[in-house]
Design a protein around this motif. Structure first.
Motif, PDB file in Angstrom:
ATOM      1  N   CYS A  37       0.997  -0.876  -0.039  1.00  0.00           N
ATOM      2  CA  CYS A  37       0.027  -0.018   0.141  1.00  0.00           C
ATOM      3  C   CYS A  37       0.832   1.160   0.074  1.00  0.00           C
ATOM      4  O   CYS A  37       1.715   1.494   1.008  1.00  0.00           O
ATOM      5  N   VAL A  38       0.638   1.941  -1.030  1.00  0.00           N
ATOM      6  CA  VAL A  38       1.691   3.212  -1.229  1.00  0.00           C
ATOM      7  C   VAL A  38       0.984   4.628  -1.428  1.00  0.00           C
ATOM      8  O   VAL A  38      -0.099   4.580  -1.757  1.00  0.00           O
ATOM      9  N   PRO A  39       1.660   5.449  -1.321  1.00  0.00           N
ATOM     10  CA  PRO A  39       1.093   7.013  -1.379  1.00  0.00           C
ATOM     11  C   PRO A  39       1.155   7.462  -2.834  1.00  0.00           C
ATOM     12  O   PRO A  39       2.015   6.914  -3.577  1.00  0.00           O
ATOM     13  N   GLY A 132       2.229  15.449   4.323  1.00  0.00           N
ATOM     14  CA  GLY A 132       2.413  16.835   3.981  1.00  0.00           C
ATOM     15  C   GLY A 132       2.867  17.630   4.889  1.00  0.00           C
ATOM     16  O   GLY A 132       3.182  17.365   6.112  1.00  0.00           O
ATOM     17  N   ASN A 133       3.305  18.975   4.550  1.00  0.00           N
ATOM     18  CA  ASN A 133       3.963  19.794   5.633  1.00  0.00           C
ATOM     19  C   ASN A 133       2.709  20.303   6.728  1.00  0.00           C
ATOM     20  O   ASN A 133       3.126  20.584   7.802  1.00  0.00           O
ATOM     21  N   ASP A 134       1.470  19.948   6.304  1.00  0.00           N
ATOM     22  CA  ASP A 134       0.421  20.089   7.542  1.00  0.00           C
ATOM     23  C   ASP A 134       0.220  18.848   8.367  1.00  0.00           C
ATOM     24  O   ASP A 134      -0.608  18.751   9.096  1.00  0.00           O
ATOM     25  N   MET A 135       1.189  17.765   7.966  1.00  0.00           N
ATOM     26  CA  MET A 135       1.294  16.678   8.963  1.00  0.00           C
ATOM     27  C   MET A 135       0.140  15.486   8.621  1.00  0.00           C
ATOM     28  O   MET A 135      -0.283  14.631   9.261  1.00  0.00           O
ATOM     29  N   HIS A 136      -0.511  15.829   7.599  1.00  0.00           N
ATOM     30  CA  HIS A 136      -1.583  14.849   7.000  1.00  0.00           C
ATOM     31  C   HIS A 136      -0.869  13.784   6.349  1.00  0.00           C
ATOM     32  O   HIS A 136       0.317  13.805   5.969  1.00  0.00           O
ATOM     33  N   THR A 137      -1.663  12.429   6.485  1.00  0.00           N
ATOM     34  CA  THR A 137      -1.110  11.349   5.574  1.00  0.00           C
ATOM     35  C   THR A 137      -2.439  10.842   5.007  1.00  0.00           C
ATOM     36  O   THR A 137      -3.344  10.791   5.639  1.00  0.00           O
ATOM     37  N   ALA A 195       8.219  19.295  10.241  1.00  0.00           N
ATOM     38  CA  ALA A 195       6.790  18.994  10.594  1.00  0.00           C
ATOM     39  C   ALA A 195       6.695  17.391  11.191  1.00  0.00           C
ATOM     40  O   ALA A 195       5.874  17.532  12.165  1.00  0.00           O
ATOM     41  N   LEU A 196       7.535  16.458  11.047  1.00  0.00           N
ATOM     42  CA  LEU A 196       7.473  15.545  11.710  1.00  0.00           C
ATOM     43  C   LEU A 196       7.627  15.723  13.026  1.00  0.00           C
ATOM     44  O   LEU A 196       7.140  14.933  14.077  1.00  0.00           O
ATOM     45  N   GLU A 197       8.567  16.207  13.610  1.00  0.00           N
ATOM     46  CA  GLU A 197       9.128  16.688  14.956  1.00  0.00           C
ATOM     47  C   GLU A 197       7.987  17.401  15.360  1.00  0.00           C
ATOM     48  O   GLU A 197       7.954  17.060  16.827  1.00  0.00           O
ATOM     49  N   THR A 205      -5.429  14.098  15.955  1.00  0.00           N
ATOM     50  CA  THR A 205      -6.508  15.029  15.365  1.00  0.00           C
ATOM     51  C   THR A 205      -5.868  16.029  14.683  1.00  0.00           C
ATOM     52  O   THR A 205      -6.369  16.743  13.780  1.00  0.00           O
ATOM     53  N   GLU A 206      -4.969  16.371  15.163  1.00  0.00           N
ATOM     54  CA  GLU A 206      -4.111  17.637  14.707  1.00  0.00           C
ATOM     55  C   GLU A 206      -2.970  17.230  13.978  1.00  0.00           C
ATOM     56  O   GLU A 206      -2.797  18.226  13.008  1.00  0.00           O
ATOM     57  N   ALA A 207      -2.355  16.281  13.971  1.00  0.00           N
ATOM     58  CA  ALA A 207      -1.357  15.832  12.990  1.00  0.00           C
ATOM     59  C   ALA A 207      -1.558  14.354  12.958  1.00  0.00           C
ATOM     60  O   ALA A 207      -1.092  13.361  13.605  1.00  0.00           O
ATOM     61  N   PRO A 208      -2.404  13.941  11.702  1.00  0.00           N
ATOM     62  CA  PRO A 208      -2.781  12.579  11.637  1.00  0.00           C
ATOM     63  C   PRO A 208      -1.635  11.579  11.532  1.00  0.00           C
ATOM     64  O   PRO A 208      -1.671  10.284  11.974  1.00  0.00           O
ATOM     65  N   ILE A 209      -0.359  12.174  11.086  1.00  0.00           N
ATOM     66  CA  ILE A 209       0.908  10.960  10.958  1.00  0.00           C
ATOM     67  C   ILE A 209       1.084  10.462  12.422  1.00  0.00           C
ATOM     68  O   ILE A 209       1.648   9.480  12.283  1.00  0.00           O
ATOM     69  N   ARG A 210       0.788  11.368  13.433  1.00  0.00           N
ATOM     70  CA  ARG A 210       1.150  10.817  14.732  1.00  0.00           C
ATOM     71  C   ARG A 210       0.701   9.469  15.003  1.00  0.00           C
ATOM     72  O   ARG A 210       1.011   8.766  15.720  1.00  0.00           O
TER      73      ARG A 210
END
Length: 222
Positions: A37-39, A132-137, A195-197, A205-210
């Protein structure tokens, strides 16, 4: 979380493609099939091009996207179009592709059939995420109403997303993504590293990649 820093993007692509191929091959030695599964987007294109030439039994691999815009595969904004250009070619052309765009009038109409189609390929064998820079994935965006639902433990594996400025989308949810056997995150550039940091200190909910950082290998190059 394991963080791997590479001297350049070419080295990252080479190592990551080899790692993904190795994990798929290892799984195929003990199982009838594997799922990858890939982006979407252009960042993973060099990885895909190297991976597509890998020597493994691609006919037993099912490839799917993390998410897709609700446009057909010929549209320039289609993730599927990029995937066919960069991954589903060469030896990887033999892979089975599970297209999230079904041609239904709306993504909501496609959810029941896609839920049934995705289920046999869970848990995902190898998951590659972007951010993304907004921390979405995937199509899990910060502060979006659907993201709260998509992060829930009892969420269906597939969900329609409309709280975006452009086309509606269809995304795999956290319940499908979180259970992957091997999970990787590919990011490049100083902004994404920053952004990852930030994401590590925020709620999902604020940073879904979390949501996915507890058991993940991050691959980064400037």
């Amino acid at each position: 979380m394991e963080f791997i820093e590479y001297p350049d993007r070419e080295m990252l692509a080479l190592f990551l493609a080899s790692k993904l191929a190795g994990q798929l091959s290892q799984h195929l030695r003990v199982s009838d099939g594997a799922s990858l599964c890939v982006p979407g987007g252009t960042t993973p294109a060099p990885v895909f091009e190297m991976l597509s030439a890998s020597e493994l039994d691609w006919s037993r691999v099912t490839v799917m996207l993390n998410d897709e815009r609700w446009v057909d595969g010929q549209n320039p904004r289609s993730n599927s179009r990029l995937l066919h250009q960069h991954l589903l070619r060469d030896k990887a052309q033999a892979a089975r592709y599970l297209d999230l765009y079904t041609g239904d009038a709306t993504p909501e109409e496609a959810v029941p059939a896609l839920t049934e189609a995705v289920a046999p390929h869970l848990p995902i064998t190898v998951l590659l995420l972007g951010m993304g820079n907004d921390m979405h994935t995937a199509s899990l965006f910060p502060a979006a109403s659907e993201t709260v639902l998509a992060l829930a433990p009892d969420a269906p594996p597939v969900m329609a997303i409309r709280s975006v400025k452009d086309e509606p989308r269809l995304t795999l949810t956290a319940s499908a993504l979180r259970g992957a056997i091997h999970t990787h995150l590919l990011i490049t550039g100083a902004d994404k590293r920053e952004a990852l940091e930030r994401a590590q200190k925020l709620d999902p909910t604020e940073a879904p990649i979390r949501e996915f950082l507890s058991d993940i290998t991050v691959h980064w190059a400037e």
